[in-house]
Design a protein around this motif. Structure first.
Motif, PDB file in Angstrom:
ATOM      1  N   ARG A 168       0.838  -1.204   0.000  1.00 26.71           N
ATOM      2  CA  ARG A 168       0.000   0.000   0.000  1.00 26.71           C
ATOM      3  C   ARG A 168       0.865   1.243   0.000  1.00 26.71           C
ATOM      4  N   TYR A 169       1.863   1.300   0.881  1.00 22.22           N
ATOM      5  CA  TYR A 169       2.681   2.494   0.991  1.00 22.22           C
ATOM      6  C   TYR A 169       3.588   2.677  -0.222  1.00 22.22           C
ATOM      7  N   ARG A 170       4.016   1.576  -0.821  1.00 22.91           N
ATOM      8  CA  ARG A 170       4.806   1.698  -2.046  1.00 22.91           C
ATOM      9  C   ARG A 170       3.967   2.281  -3.172  1.00 22.91           C
ATOM     10  N   ARG A 171       2.735   1.795  -3.333  1.00 26.49           N
ATOM     11  CA  ARG A 171       1.865   2.297  -4.404  1.00 26.49           C
ATOM     12  C   ARG A 171       1.518   3.767  -4.192  1.00 26.49           C
ATOM     13  N   PHE A 172       1.130   4.112  -2.978  1.00 23.54           N
ATOM     14  CA  PHE A 172       0.770   5.503  -2.695  1.00 23.54           C
ATOM     15  C   PHE A 172       1.995   6.412  -2.807  1.00 23.54           C
ATOM     16  N   GLY A 173       3.130   5.944  -2.295  1.00 27.71           N
ATOM     17  CA  GLY A 173       4.332   6.751  -2.358  1.00 27.71           C
ATOM     18  C   GLY A 173       4.808   6.976  -3.779  1.00 27.71           C
ATOM     19  N   ASN A 174       4.815   5.913  -4.579  1.00 29.51           N
ATOM     20  CA  ASN A 174       5.253   6.064  -5.964  1.00 29.51           C
ATOM     21  C   ASN A 174       4.309   6.972  -6.746  1.00 29.51           C
ATOM     22  N   ALA A 175       3.020   6.872  -6.468  1.00 32.39           N
ATOM     23  CA  ALA A 175       2.056   7.744  -7.155  1.00 32.39           C
ATOM     24  C   ALA A 175       2.276   9.199  -6.766  1.00 32.39           C
ATOM     25  N   ALA A 176       2.554   9.444  -5.492  1.00 32.92           N
ATOM     26  CA  ALA A 176       2.815  10.815  -5.046  1.00 32.92           C
ATOM     27  C   ALA A 176       4.099  11.356  -5.672  1.00 32.92           C
ATOM     28  N   LEU A 177       5.131  10.524  -5.737  1.00 32.93           N
ATOM     29  CA  LEU A 177       6.385  10.960  -6.343  1.00 32.93           C
ATOM     30  C   LEU A 177       6.206  11.220  -7.833  1.00 32.93           C
ATOM     31  N   ALA A 178       5.404  10.387  -8.500  1.00 37.18           N
ATOM     32  CA  ALA A 178       5.192  10.540  -9.941  1.00 37.18           C
ATOM     33  C   ALA A 178       4.467  11.845 -10.270  1.00 37.18           C
ATOM     34  N   GLN A 179       3.531  12.246  -9.411  1.00 35.49           N
ATOM     35  CA  GLN A 179       2.790  13.480  -9.695  1.00 35.49           C
ATOM     36  C   GLN A 179       3.588  14.727  -9.297  1.00 35.49           C
TER      37      GLN A 179
END
Length: 293
Positions: free
Chosen positions: A198-209
């Motif tokens: 969960r934290y990897r997906r949310f973190g990567n999405a935040a970094l990507a945006q």
């Protein structure tokens, strides 16, 4: 195609929750018919299958404080030292709920917040169990979607590694130092370890945006020192306020101090009769217990 952070937050907030918690959220909103905008369920009880005997945690989002309260002093207290916290019972379950306006909820999930208490919580999983209408739902989702970028941007200059999980771990460690916490040492890291995907997906999405601008490392260290001092003092002030606004609040305060400082405080009748004065006599226990430094 990768999910955006907003889509991940939207899906998580809409995920199923215990029906009893959902019913409790609706009953809570009904207590504020002229002001309720959204009710969010968060905290460790999200992971529990049996809610009996547990203290559930909710945030009630209102249009504004004057509309929420019949008493002007409650509105003023909520505006000056947000949030107000109250107990709630429904169908055999017990809870405490914090009240924030839509404007304060958005601000306190953003880098404009002057303390960590809201964005540190809503960077973690939550459920949106009730909304007054679609606009209220979208505003709540947008506010929650600001929490993870805020945490990660402030953690970034303090982290040795820059991958998503390292940023989360650094961020939670720092936020745990910025509030009064009774949990065991290492609890901040176990949050990420409990659901790294969960934290990897949310973190990567935040970094990507793209994250909000981060301070320089020396500025970040100074900022976190300020946040940690302010956060602990705010925790004390909120506890003192809760002794006044929370029904049975002096007992709630004693319970919190006993957890933080390892004490066994017993409330005396005069302290219940004069809860604010009683609270002031109890707070030094937090200093002696090392919770405030």
């Amino acid at each position: 195609m990768p999910h955006t952070l907003l889509s991940l937050v939207t899906a998580e907030l809409a995920a199923p929750a215990d029906p009893r918690a959902a019913a409790m959220a609706g009953a809570l909103a009904a207590q504020y018919p002229d002001a309720s905008r959204a009710v969010l369920f968060y905290g460790s009880c999200l992971r529990e299958k049996n809610l009996d005997g547990l203290m559930l945690d909710f945030y009630l989002i209102v249009s504004d404080y004057r509309a929420a309260y019949g008493k002007r002093w409650l509105a003023t207290a909520n505006r000056l030292i947000p949030p107000n916290v109250f107990p709630f019972e429904h169908n055999g379950l017990i809870a405490k709920y914090a009240v924030l306006s839509e404007a304060d909820f958005a601000r306190l999930n953003s880098p404009a917040a002057d303390n960590v208490s809201v964005w540190a919580r809503f960077a973690q999983p939550a459920r949106l169990l009730w909304a007054a209408d679609d606009l209220a739902r979208q505003r709540a989702i947008a506010a929650v979607a600001g929490a993870a970028p805020t945490l990660l941007s402030l953690a970034r200059p303090m982290a040795q590694e820059q991958d998503a999980l390292s940023l989360w771990g650094t961020g939670f460690t720092l936020t745990y130092g910025a509030e009064l916490r009774a949990e065991r040492k290492g609890r901040s890291l176990s949050i990420v370890d409990a659901d790294p995907d969960r934290y990897r997906r949310f973190g990567n999405a935040a970094l990507a945006q793209g994250l909000p601008p981060s301070p320089e490392p020396d500025q970040a260290a100074a900022l976190w020192r300020v946040l940690q001092r302010r956060g602990k003092w705010l925790s004390v002030v909120r506890l003192a306020k809760a002794s006044f606004t929370y029904a049975g609040g002096i007992d709630y305060l004693a319970w919190k101090i006993n957890r933080h400082a390892g004490t066994a405080i017993q409330i005396k009748p005069w302290q219940r009769r004069w809860p604010l004065i009683g609270a002031l006599t109890l707070l030094p226990r937090l200093f002696r217990g090392g919770a405030i430094r």
